[in-house]
Motif scaffolding. Structure first.
Motif, short mmCIF file in Angstrom:
data_model
loop_
_atom_site.label_atom_id
_atom_site.label_comp_id
_atom_site.label_asym_id
_atom_site.label_seq_id
_atom_site.Cartn_x
_atom_site.Cartn_y
_atom_site.Cartn_z
N ILE A 176 -6.73 -26.57 0.74
CA ILE A 176 -7.42 -26.70 2.02
C ILE A 176 -6.40 -26.71 3.15
CG2 ILE A 176 -8.89 -28.17 3.44
CD1 ILE A 176 -10.19 -29.18 0.87
N TYR A 177 -6.52 -25.75 4.05
CA TYR A 177 -5.53 -25.61 5.12
C TYR A 177 -6.07 -25.96 6.50
CZ TYR A 177 -1.69 -23.78 2.38
OH TYR A 177 -0.65 -23.67 1.50
N ASP A 178 -7.35 -25.95 6.68
CA ASP A 178 -7.93 -26.33 7.97
C ASP A 178 -9.43 -26.43 7.81
OD1 ASP A 178 -8.03 -27.05 10.63
OD2 ASP A 178 -6.75 -25.41 11.30
N PHE A 179 -10.08 -27.07 8.77
CA PHE A 179 -11.54 -27.11 8.74
C PHE A 179 -12.09 -27.47 10.11
CE2 PHE A 179 -10.46 -31.41 6.86
CZ PHE A 179 -10.83 -32.19 7.96
N GLU A 180 -13.37 -27.16 10.30
CA GLU A 180 -14.17 -27.62 11.43
C GLU A 180 -15.43 -28.23 10.84
OE1 GLU A 180 -14.48 -24.89 14.96
OE2 GLU A 180 -13.36 -23.56 13.62
N LEU A 181 -15.57 -29.53 10.98
CA LEU A 181 -16.69 -30.24 10.37
C LEU A 181 -17.50 -30.99 11.42
CD1 LEU A 181 -14.95 -31.77 7.22
CD2 LEU A 181 -16.38 -29.72 7.32
N SER A 182 -18.80 -30.96 11.25
CA SER A 182 -19.71 -31.70 12.12
C SER A 182 -20.55 -32.64 11.28
CB SER A 182 -20.62 -30.74 12.89
OG SER A 182 -19.88 -29.84 13.67
N LEU A 183 -21.04 -33.69 11.91
CA LEU A 183 -22.01 -34.57 11.27
C LEU A 183 -23.42 -34.04 11.53
CD1 LEU A 183 -19.44 -36.37 11.33
CD2 LEU A 183 -20.95 -38.33 11.69
N TYR A 184 -24.29 -34.23 10.58
CA TYR A 184 -25.69 -33.85 10.78
C TYR A 184 -26.59 -34.83 10.04
CZ TYR A 184 -26.32 -31.91 6.05
OH TYR A 184 -26.45 -31.76 4.68
N ASP A 185 -27.82 -34.92 10.50
CA ASP A 185 -28.82 -35.81 9.92
C ASP A 185 -29.43 -35.13 8.70
OD1 ASP A 185 -30.82 -37.61 9.36
OD2 ASP A 185 -31.80 -37.49 11.31
N VAL A 186 -29.37 -35.78 7.54
CA VAL A 186 -29.87 -35.15 6.33
C VAL A 186 -31.39 -35.16 6.23
CG1 VAL A 186 -27.76 -35.67 5.05
CG2 VAL A 186 -29.69 -37.27 4.96
N GLN A 187 -32.08 -35.93 7.09
CA GLN A 187 -33.54 -35.92 7.06
C GLN A 187 -34.03 -34.54 7.45
OE1 GLN A 187 -35.46 -38.70 9.69
NE2 GLN A 187 -37.52 -38.15 9.02
N PRO A 188 -34.82 -33.88 6.61
CA PRO A 188 -35.24 -32.51 6.91
C PRO A 188 -36.23 -32.45 8.07
CG PRO A 188 -36.34 -33.31 4.94
CD PRO A 188 -35.32 -34.35 5.30
N ALA A 189 -36.26 -31.31 8.74
CA ALA A 189 -37.27 -31.03 9.76
C ALA A 189 -38.63 -30.87 9.09
CB ALA A 189 -36.90 -29.74 10.50
N VAL A 190 -39.67 -31.34 9.78
CA VAL A 190 -41.00 -31.35 9.17
C VAL A 190 -42.07 -31.05 10.21
CG1 VAL A 190 -40.39 -32.99 7.35
CG2 VAL A 190 -41.26 -33.83 9.55
N VAL A 191 -43.26 -30.70 9.72
CA VAL A 191 -44.46 -30.63 10.54
C VAL A 191 -45.08 -32.03 10.57
CG1 VAL A 191 -46.79 -29.69 10.71
CG2 VAL A 191 -44.89 -28.21 10.05
N GLY A 192 -45.53 -32.47 11.75
CA GLY A 192 -46.12 -33.80 11.87
C GLY A 192 -47.26 -33.79 12.87
N GLY A 193 -47.70 -34.98 13.25
CA GLY A 193 -48.82 -35.11 14.18
C GLY A 193 -50.13 -35.29 13.45
N LEU A 194 -51.10 -35.80 14.17
CA LEU A 194 -52.40 -36.11 13.59
C LEU A 194 -53.04 -34.88 12.95
CD1 LEU A 194 -54.53 -38.36 13.23
CD2 LEU A 194 -55.54 -37.61 15.40
#
Length: 476
Positions: free
Chosen positions: A233-251
């Motif tokens: 491993i010589y370099d990287f660009e890493l970001s944090l992200y929320d592992v909760q998946p996107a979903v459909v919601g609402g009544l």
């Protein structure tokens, strides 16, 4: 309509869940285009011998920006292009180039995020890693770790003298918990000696560039996920992200709850619209179609792969040059300047829907609602680029597409955000549009399910009808 809405919404959910970083978004967009027959080309190649009318092509830049275009059968040098421009970057937390914590934080903030929303979330890492595969060969590999790794715990209210105001220092209070004992995070890797010399097969091979700069545990994890050794491993660009998946919601399942809607929603719609228009390309279509997915909008667009870069003008210039070889009827009058004058750009970026708890933040007549269609954005200070001739054309597009339009302009006593539109409008007629959403720049945003097919249909109609509609009104 229900099945179409469900399919379009699910397509966006799949796209955003698979795209925690711009690198992943571009890779997923490229795959969608290839699936319908687009051919990848390179900016370093000569396009003249490669391009054919009736075909679709794409190229990427830095793995984080993408351009794709379709040439109709009648394409000639100097013909106009119907373009949609978006951005694939979103506000996030990034791992610093040196993240081994002694004092201070190991994260850096990217863009104007609502950072308080990142507390108490299940977070993981994603991005790209530069890996050595042979003595003289390196590759950039995407990585997305699909399990919770980190958490930024908030301070208990009993210990916070500010109580409900929730104040924090972005440099010292955004340090995530990676494990139970912090000392373990700074401990040498079992594969390392006390001086940090990495051992491989029992013999020292020298200090790698990265291992001394980062937690040994994180380096081991990256290596394990990629199936390589730490010293590769010589370099990287890493970001944090929320592992909760996107979903459909609402009544009534009318809402979308997802990260990075700003602006992966627009990027998804642009890719999908171009793909669908390509599969039904008409012999009567008179203008080329193109999408431009830029990086770095959230920090000003000033980069080699942002909207201020050469991607847009070089695209028009190279297609103009290629048109000479593709047509036997070109004239000397056709040129780059003519092509730019005939072209039109939709700057597509998400907009602010009226918040039910803060209705006073919107002008009462300019308050777009979630699920009620595409939003036309105007601003007297040209933070948005729309004007009467450009909005006229967009109204015609929406009417043909059967898509409702809404209007948005920020109140006089509020600040106005911006888009890629102002960066590009010096060269081409431009209009700013979007969809209404809530909680922009939060780790979790909200939009309307019905707006997804509206957006795709609107852009697809623009690609297919722009050449005809542009003849209806001339303003010089």
């Amino acid at each position: 309509m229900a099945s179409t809405t469900s399919k379009a919404a699910q397509g966006f959910l799949d796209f955003v869940n698979a795209s925690p970083t711009p690198f992943h978004a571009v890779a997923n967009a490229a795959k969608r285009l290839e699936d319908v027959g687009f051919t990848k080309i390179s900016e370093s190649d000569s396009w003249g011998p490669l391009l054919q009318v009736g075909k679709g092509y794409y190229f990427t830049r830095n793995q984080s920006a993408l351009c794709a275009f379709v040439l109709p059968k009648g394409f000639k040098s100097g013909d106009g292009i119907g373009l949609v421009g978006t951005h694939v970057d979103s506000c996030c937390l990034k791992v610093r180039p040196v993240s081994k914590k002694i004092k201070g934080d190991f994260l850096q903030t990217y863009g104007g995020g609502i950072w308080r929303t990142w507390f108490d979330r299940d977070l993981s890492l994603a991005g790209r890693v530069i890996v050595q595969t042979s003595p003289d060969k390196f590759v950039s590999k995407l990585i997305k770790i699909d399990r919770p790794l980190l958490r930024i715990p908030s301070l208990a209210i009993h210990l916070d003298p500010a109580r409900e105001s929730f104040t924090f220092n972005k440099e010292t209070h955004l340090y995530p918990v990676l494990g139970l004992v912090s000392a373990q995070l700074n401990a040498p890797s079992p594969a390392s000696d006390a001086e940090g010399e990495i051992k491989k097969g029992g013999s020292a091979v020298g200090k790698p560039e990265m291992a001394p700069k980062h937690h040994a545990g994180m380096m081991d994890l990256l290596a394990s996920e990629l199936g390589v050794d730490v010293e590769d491993i010589y370099d990287f660009e890493l970001s944090l992200y929320d592992v909760q998946p996107a979903v459909v919601g609402g009544l009534n399942n009318e809402l979308l709850f997802a990260p990075r809607m700003d602006n992966l929603m627009s990027s998804y719609a642009a890719v999908e619209a171009l793909a669908q228009s390509y599969t039904s390309l008409s012999d009567t279509q008179t203008t080329a179609s193109a999408i431009l997915l830029f990086d770095h909008e959230e920090v000003g667009s000033v980069s080699h792969h942002g909207a201020e870069s050469s991607m847009f003008p070089h695209l028009v210039q190279r297609l103009t040059s290629a048109g000479i070889a593709l047509s036997a009827t070109e004239t000397k009058e056709r040129s780059l300047e003519v092509a730019l004058a005939k072209s039109f750009l939709i700057s597509a970026d998400m907009g602010h829907g009226v918040h039910p708890n803060y209705t006073e933040k919107h002008h009462e007549l300019l308050a777009p609602t979630l699920g009620e269609g595409v939003v036309l954005k105007t601003n007297a200070g040209q933070k948005y680029t729309s004007n009467a001739p450009t909005t006229f054309l967009i109204r015609r597009v929406a009417k043909l597409a059967g898509v409702p339009l809404q209007e948005f302009e920020v109140r006089n006593d509020s600040a106005c955000g911006s888009t890629i539109g102002p960066h590009l409008s010096v060269n081409v007629r431009t209009v700013d549009v979007g969809l209404a959403q809530l909680s922009m720049h939060s780790i979790r945003e909200t939009a309307g399910v019905k707006d997804v097919p509206y957006y795709v249909s609107f852009m697809q109609t623009f690609f297919e009808q722009y050449g005809t509609l542009d003849q209806e009104l001339t303003v010089d």
